[in-house]
Design a protein around this motif. Sequence first.
Motif, PDB file in Angstrom:
ATOM      1  N   LEU A 152     -54.035 -68.776  -1.638  1.00 36.55           N
ATOM      2  CA  LEU A 152     -53.023 -68.324  -0.743  1.00 36.55           C
ATOM      3  C   LEU A 152     -51.844 -67.614  -1.575  1.00 36.55           C
ATOM      4  O   LEU A 152     -51.554 -68.495  -2.653  1.00 36.55           O
ATOM      5  N   ALA A 153     -51.241 -66.588  -1.109  1.00 33.79           N
ATOM      6  CA  ALA A 153     -50.011 -66.312  -1.760  1.00 33.79           C
ATOM      7  C   ALA A 153     -48.984 -66.155  -0.713  1.00 33.79           C
ATOM      8  O   ALA A 153     -49.149 -65.637   0.194  1.00 33.79           O
ATOM      9  N   VAL A 154     -47.940 -67.122  -1.122  1.00 30.47           N
ATOM     10  CA  VAL A 154     -46.964 -67.644  -0.043  1.00 30.47           C
ATOM     11  C   VAL A 154     -45.649 -67.135  -0.576  1.00 30.47           C
ATOM     12  O   VAL A 154     -45.249 -67.309  -1.600  1.00 30.47           O
ATOM     13  N   GLY A 155     -44.743 -66.616   0.346  1.00 25.33           N
ATOM     14  CA  GLY A 155     -43.295 -66.154  -0.133  1.00 25.33           C
ATOM     15  C   GLY A 155     -43.345 -64.751  -0.673  1.00 25.33           C
ATOM     16  O   GLY A 155     -42.244 -64.572  -1.507  1.00 25.33           O
ATOM     17  N   VAL A 156     -44.415 -64.188  -0.720  1.00 23.31           N
ATOM     18  CA  VAL A 156     -44.446 -62.770  -0.914  1.00 23.31           C
ATOM     19  C   VAL A 156     -44.001 -61.702  -0.110  1.00 23.31           C
ATOM     20  O   VAL A 156     -43.422 -62.165   0.986  1.00 23.31           O
ATOM     21  N   HIS A 157     -44.146 -60.577  -0.252  1.00 19.49           N
ATOM     22  CA  HIS A 157     -43.637 -59.388   0.596  1.00 19.49           C
ATOM     23  C   HIS A 157     -44.051 -59.516   1.914  1.00 19.49           C
ATOM     24  O   HIS A 157     -43.304 -59.430   3.002  1.00 19.49           O
ATOM     25  N   THR A 158     -45.499 -59.830   1.989  1.00 11.70           N
ATOM     26  CA  THR A 158     -46.059 -60.123   3.509  1.00 11.70           C
ATOM     27  C   THR A 158     -45.400 -61.036   4.225  1.00 11.70           C
ATOM     28  O   THR A 158     -45.439 -61.046   5.495  1.00 11.70           O
ATOM     29  N   THR A 159     -44.651 -62.299   3.496  1.00 13.31           N
ATOM     30  CA  THR A 159     -44.152 -63.321   4.047  1.00 13.31           C
ATOM     31  C   THR A 159     -42.765 -63.094   4.473  1.00 13.31           C
ATOM     32  O   THR A 159     -42.086 -63.837   5.314  1.00 13.31           O
ATOM     33  N   GLN A 160     -42.283 -61.926   4.163  1.00 10.35           N
ATOM     34  CA  GLN A 160     -41.215 -61.223   4.238  1.00 10.35           C
ATOM     35  C   GLN A 160     -39.966 -61.779   3.086  1.00 10.35           C
ATOM     36  O   GLN A 160     -39.773 -63.075   3.256  1.00 10.35           O
ATOM     37  N   PHE A 161     -39.574 -61.160   2.260  1.00 12.36           N
ATOM     38  CA  PHE A 161     -38.498 -61.603   1.291  1.00 12.36           C
ATOM     39  C   PHE A 161     -37.228 -62.217   1.879  1.00 12.36           C
ATOM     40  O   PHE A 161     -36.825 -62.994   1.463  1.00 12.36           O
ATOM     41  N   ALA A 162     -37.123 -62.104   3.261  1.00 17.45           N
ATOM     42  CA  ALA A 162     -35.908 -62.365   4.020  1.00 17.45           C
ATOM     43  C   ALA A 162     -36.007 -63.875   4.151  1.00 17.45           C
ATOM     44  O   ALA A 162     -34.888 -64.409   4.736  1.00 17.45           O
TER      45      ALA A 162
END
Length: 351
Positions: free
Chosen positions: A53-63
């Motif tokens: 899993l990639a978490v905290g990335v662009h799709t997770t929203q940088f906000a």
Amino acid sequence: MHHSQINSEVRRSIADGTVLPAHPLALDADRKLDIAHQRALTRYYIDAGAGGLAVGVHTTQFAIRDVGLYRPVLELAAETASGWTKRPLALVAGLAGPTRQAIAEAETARGIGYHAGLLSLAAMKSASEDEIIAHCEAVAREIPLVGFYLQPAVGGVALSANFWRRFAEIDNVIAIKIAPFNRYRTLDVLRGVHAAGALDRIALYTGNDDHILLDLTLPFDLRDGSGTTRVYFKGGLLGHWSVWTKAAIAQFERCKAARHNDTIPADLLALDARVTDCNSAFFDVAHNFHGCIAGCHEVLRRQGLMRGIWCLDPSEGLSPGQLEEIDRVYHAHADLSDDDFVAANLHKWLA
């Protein structure tokens, strides 16, 4: 943390190439974290067969960083994964911001148990190449890095082949997500890693959501004075793979199987364009990717994996005509979805 300290099975999985969905953020109508659906997404990706899993990335929203959700979201994914499967999973945390922030995020991710950090350079737009390399070296001292060539349309920085050579020379870099959505810039990364002599250490991952299957299938010949080196993308770390993930993994396996055949099936080559057509709707290409996150949310909402398409920023949503485009590709490419798989398992993921 050095990459030699990563669990050997996880390290081998990253090196050999795997499917890493870019994990979205499930929110409720008040734009607060929807824990039940966030857990369901993690369980969905695991049961679909993702290698991590990639978490905290662009799709997770940088906000998420602005609303105090960075640590909670990373912790939730890691805890859910460890409680759901004993299978080794590669956990990649998104790292962003100027050097001090990126280092702090690397420390946070490492403390939670993440194996690597996907380093966004969007905050370094005004920096020189030397300054960016120094930034990367500083973060790499904290956690193994996955480089990230983010397309300029969504905040990325144009980077030369020489930059990627210098970046690849950093010992604690283990992979690069190549996502400039541009053939020329994609080749710049490959040339840079080759020039650094780092192809054995650094796995090439496609993030080119507009060209996924061809990136994963076709060989790239890199030539210099000593001869020709043939390389392949090993895996993918993709926002597009946050939806229809079970089907995407089947496509990935077809690409891997076809790589070393003298003849690549025409149907597989043609499938690349169909996947790209779906991506055009999900990622809102018609409006320069404005609705890319909401578009993925809409697919997950239809499947019941999200309750709505809310983003942290109220101004983020579907663009005019995007819903109709999603309807179009949903019907034209229904065989590429994994709706039946989700429907059969959603109840246990939400339990």
